[in-house]
Design an enzyme around this catalytic site. Sequence first.
Site, PDB file in Angstrom:
ATOM      1  N   ARG A   1      -1.024  -7.012   1.572  1.00 28.84           N
ATOM      2  CA  ARG A   1      -0.981  -7.583   0.587  1.00 28.84           C
ATOM      3  C   ARG A   1      -2.361  -7.904   0.078  1.00 28.84           C
ATOM      4  O   ARG A   1      -3.764  -8.003   0.337  1.00 28.84           O
ATOM      5  CB  ARG A   1      -0.137  -8.653   0.686  1.00 28.84           C
TER       6      ARG A   1
ATOM      7  N   GLU B   1       0.352  -7.486  -9.525  1.00 36.22           N
ATOM      8  CA  GLU B   1       1.341  -5.628  -9.657  1.00 36.22           C
ATOM      9  C   GLU B   1       2.133  -5.889 -10.281  1.00 36.22           C
ATOM     10  O   GLU B   1       2.436  -7.448 -10.585  1.00 36.22           O
ATOM     11  CB  GLU B   1       1.662  -5.789  -8.288  1.00 36.22           C
TER      12      GLU B   1
ATOM     13  N   HIS C   1       1.135   0.472  -4.447  1.00 38.82           N
ATOM     14  CA  HIS C   1       2.139  -0.257  -3.627  1.00 38.82           C
ATOM     15  C   HIS C   1       3.531   0.445  -2.403  1.00 38.82           C
ATOM     16  O   HIS C   1       5.234  -0.216  -2.685  1.00 38.82           O
ATOM     17  CB  HIS C   1       3.110  -1.934  -3.426  1.00 38.82           C
TER      18      HIS C   1
END
Length: 309
Positions: A232, A261, A282
Amino acid sequence: MATVLVSEFMDGSALAFLENRLSVDYAPNLFDDQQTLMQRISLVDALIVRNRTPVTRELLNHAGQLKVVGRLGVGLDNIDLEAAKQANIQVLPATGANAVAVAEYVMSALLHLRRPMTSGFQAMVGGDWPREQFIGGEISGKTLGLIGFGQIAQIVAKRAAAFGMRIAYFDPYVDESEHHAGATAVSSLDELLALADSVSIHVPLTEDTHRLMDSQRLALMKSGAILINTSRGGIVDEKALIHHIQTGHLGGAALDVFEHEPLDELKGARFDGIDQLILTPHIAGVTHESNRRVSQVTAENVLRALGYE
Ligand code: NAD
C-alpha cells in the site's frame, strides 16, 4: 430477491453468475461518488468493492439491510472495519485469489530493475548496437528481504528461491517453527534492511506500518539495493525514496501503490526523469486470470453470506 451493489469493475462471468441468483446493481464507476453511493447502499443487501470505494462509517450509516461487503482483493484499509463490526456487517476479502499475480509482478520487477531490457530500445531502432548499456546484474545468489511473510510473500519466496535467491523475512506474527520454503526469519526490520540486496513489502497498511519505510529506514538499506512496494502507498515515504535514488544510495524501485491514488499530474511529476523507477497504477494483483478468480471468489463469498448456496 436480494440485491447487491457493485461499485467497481468485476469480471463478466462472475457478474453473470451473480445475476443468475440475485438482483445486481452494477455501477463500476460509482466508487468516487459518495452521495450516490449513500443513496444506493440504503437499498441493497450486499456491497462489492475493490480498493477505491471508501467504505466509511458515514457510508455504512446509510446502509439499511446491508449484511455483507465483498472485497475484490485483500487489502481492507479502505473499509472501516470497526464500523462494519458494530453494524453487524461481514467484510469478506478474496484471500489469496490475487497472490500469484502480485508474486509474478514482484519477480518481473526484480529482474527488470537488475537488467533493464528496454533501456537501449531507442538506440537500437536508431541503428546503434549499445552492448554496454544492456549489461545488468543477476538476482541469483543475492538476498531478497521480505517485509511481512503472509500469503503473497510466501509465494514470492518460492519463486525467488527457484531463481537461486536467498530469502530473509521479517514478520513478528508468523510462526517461525513452520518451515517456509528455505526462508530465514530475522528478528528486526533493521536487520533485514541491512542484509537484503532487494526488499519487497508485503504488509497491510495499518497505524503500525504507516511510513514504515521512512527516510531513516531507507538509509539502512544496502547501497545499490532496490525496493519493491506492491502493498500500500503510505507505507513508503515517496519523497524520501526519490531522494535516496537520486543520491545514488538506492539502485531503483518499483511502485505499484501510492500514498494518493490515482496519481495526478502534480504528484506524478515528482517521479519524472528518475532512472531505475517502475511505476504502475495499482495493478500488481490484477491479471486477466486473477480478475476472474477474485471476482468468482467474491461472488461466492457474498452469496454464502446472504444464505445462498
Ligand atoms: P497477509 O495478511 O497474508 O500477509 C500480511 C503479513 O504482514 C502477515 O503475515 C502479517 O503478520 C504481516 N505483518 C503485519 N504487520 C506487520 C509489521 N508491522 N511488520 C512485519 N510484518 C507485518 O496479506 P497478503 O495477502 O500477503 O497481502 C499483503 C498486502 O498486499 C495486503 O494487505 C494488500 O494491502 C496488498 N495487496 C496489494 C495488491 C496490489 O494489487 N498491489 C494486491 C493484493 C494485496
